[in-house]
Design a protein around this motif. Structure first.
Motif, PDB file in Angstrom:
ATOM      1  N   ALA A  97       2.198 -66.780  21.295  1.00 28.69           N
ATOM      2  CA  ALA A  97       3.234 -65.786  21.562  1.00 28.69           C
ATOM      3  C   ALA A  97       3.735 -65.085  20.301  1.00 28.69           C
ATOM      4  CB  ALA A  97       4.391 -66.418  22.323  1.00 28.69           C
ATOM      5  N   GLY A  98       2.838 -64.909  19.325  1.00 33.18           N
ATOM      6  CA  GLY A  98       3.240 -64.175  18.124  1.00 33.18           C
ATOM      7  C   GLY A  98       2.291 -64.432  16.975  1.00 33.18           C
ATOM      8  N   VAL A 116      -3.422 -68.699  18.467  1.00 34.72           N
ATOM      9  CA  VAL A 116      -3.933 -68.153  19.725  1.00 34.72           C
ATOM     10  C   VAL A 116      -3.709 -66.645  19.663  1.00 34.72           C
ATOM     11  CG1 VAL A 116      -3.719 -68.117  22.237  1.00 34.72           C
ATOM     12  CG2 VAL A 116      -3.416 -70.267  20.995  1.00 34.72           C
ATOM     13  N   LEU A 122      -5.250 -58.859  15.927  1.00 40.13           N
ATOM     14  CA  LEU A 122      -4.555 -60.065  15.463  1.00 40.13           C
ATOM     15  C   LEU A 122      -5.556 -61.110  14.953  1.00 40.13           C
ATOM     16  CD1 LEU A 122      -1.776 -61.300  14.980  1.00 40.13           C
ATOM     17  CD2 LEU A 122      -1.907 -62.349  17.238  1.00 40.13           C
ATOM     18  N   ARG A 125      -6.367 -60.145  11.451  1.00 41.42           N
ATOM     19  CA  ARG A 125      -5.219 -60.412  10.580  1.00 41.42           C
ATOM     20  C   ARG A 125      -5.117 -61.911  10.307  1.00 41.42           C
ATOM     21  NH1 ARG A 125       0.407 -59.566  11.927  1.00 41.42           N
ATOM     22  NH2 ARG A 125      -0.148 -58.577  13.883  1.00 41.42           N
ATOM     23  N   GLU A 137      -7.645 -65.855  23.796  1.00 40.42           N
ATOM     24  CA  GLU A 137      -7.126 -66.183  25.125  1.00 40.42           C
ATOM     25  C   GLU A 137      -7.090 -64.958  26.031  1.00 40.42           C
ATOM     26  OE1 GLU A 137      -3.455 -68.902  25.829  1.00 40.42           O
ATOM     27  OE2 GLU A 137      -2.916 -66.918  26.525  1.00 40.42           O
ATOM     28  N   GLY A 143       0.692 -68.908  32.099  1.00 35.02           N
ATOM     29  CA  GLY A 143       1.756 -68.720  31.114  1.00 35.02           C
ATOM     30  C   GLY A 143       1.719 -67.351  30.487  1.00 35.02           C
ATOM     31  N   HIS A 144       2.220 -67.262  29.263  1.00 43.22           N
ATOM     32  CA  HIS A 144       2.307 -65.986  28.540  1.00 43.22           C
ATOM     33  C   HIS A 144       0.909 -65.479  28.194  1.00 43.22           C
ATOM     34  CE1 HIS A 144       3.602 -62.889  25.915  1.00 43.22           C
ATOM     35  NE2 HIS A 144       3.236 -63.510  24.805  1.00 43.22           N
TER      36      HIS A 144
END
Ligand code: TUI
Length: 313
Positions: A97-98, A116, A122, A125, A137, A143-144
């Motif tokens: 989540a970030g 993840v 990302l 990075r 994912e 979930g998120h």
């Protein structure tokens, strides 16, 4: 068989990782997965550090094998969980989540760091910041979630970075495992399949809700909050849809979601609670011991691989 860079990086027998699910992945489940030759990961979620520390200590008491902790970066306790990881020298950290950028140097003093990610940008990075691997994912996950399916995301990330990729989202058996390897992944992460294990301590109602769920029984809620989450359709999901259609504030939606995962997982409220699960829940028809889940996947993957081989001749 199926020895990949993920096995050597994490010192595990099979490249099968259990997702660090909040309130679900406790010391008992995690130790069972690691003892069976995979990698168990404690889900810190929004839990306070005292609660997470107890689970770390439990896992240490139940296994000598490598295990990990997932740090949910939206948690107000994320800093404290990082400190716990360092204190207990936890060997593997996944994040969700970030971007874990600001924690990277500290985490890397003790752990292999595996963010993840749900995008190529990302993933790149994270490689630059020193990640040891990434979990790619797809939106099939519970979930998120991000916006891209596993089938489309995994090969794009495989082509964009050199570190090992672990595929997640929509995988629960040997066919999914082999498909992930075919896309270039070097391991899989599963959540829903491990919820439906004997060792998983979630409320029996949660397991029954997942066993009952068919292919179209999950839905994505909270899209307008910027933190969409896939859950099993129920009263809460309908309330979310209604409020989002009415255009209520993000605060009101967040209020609606608050504490609902705990209510479902630990108290068994599968009507008004948040029953997070992946789209693959419709495939899973049984509750099995963790060791059998992993062995069955590897055995099935061997057979499928041989079948494909003869097809290619
Ligand atoms: O984190 C997860 N799955 C989760 S966290 C969770 S607890 C929660 N509950 C309600 C709302 C929000 C969280 C339940 N399930 N999976 C890993 C994951 N990370 N999926 C997607 C992402 C992600 C998304 C955007 C990672 C990074 C990102 O962007 C960061 C950036 O800076 O670009």
């Amino acid at each position: 068989m199926f020895k990949t860079r993920v096995c050597s990086l994490l010192d595990i027998d099979y490249p099968v990782i259990q997702g660090g699910m909040a309130w679900v992945a406790d010391g008992i489940l995690v130790a069972a997965v690691s003892n069976a030759g995979g990698l168990g990961i404690i889900g810190a979620g929004h839990a306070p550090p005292e609660v997470v520390e107890k689970e770390i200590e439990k896992a240490i008491s139940l296994t000598d094998k490598t295990f990990g902790v997932n740090i949910m970066l939206l948690s107000p306790f994320a800093d404290k969980i990082v400190d716990l990881v360092v204190k207990h020298k936890v060997k593997v950290v996944t994040t969700g989540a970030g971007s874990p950028g600001k924690y990277m140097d500290k985490l890397k003093t003790v752990a292999k760091v595996i963010p993840v990610v749900a995008s190529v940008a990302l993933a790149k990075r994270m490689q630059q910041t020193g990640a040891d691997a990434v979990v790619a994912e797809g939106l099939e996950s519970g979930g998120h979630i991000g916006e891209i399916s596993t089938m489309a995301l995994v090969p794009q990330i495989v082509d964009a970075v050199d570190i090992p990729i672990i595929a997640a989202g929509g995988i629960a058996d040997g066919r999914g495992f082999l498909a992930a390897l075919a896309l270039g992944a070097e391991g899989i992460q599963m959540g829903t399949r491990f919820i439906l294990s004997e060792e998983c301590t979630v409320h029996p109602n949660y397991k029954q809700a997942l066993l009952k769920a068919k292919d179209r029984d999950t839905v994505v809620t909270g899209l307008s909050t910027g933190h969409p989450a896939r859950i099993v359709k129920n009263k809460l999901a309908r309330e979310f849809a209604l409020k989002e259609k009415r255009g209520v504030t993000i605060e009101e939606l967040e209020e609606l979601g608050s504490g609902k995962l705990y209510a479902a997982v630990r108290e068994g409220d599968v009507v008004g609670g948040s029953v997070m699960a992946g789209q693959i829940c419709g495939l899973i028809k049984d509750i099995k011991p963790v060791e059998k889940i992993i062995k069955d996947i590897i055995e099935e993957a061997k057979i499928v691989s041989q079948n494909l081989n003869s097809l290619a001749r």
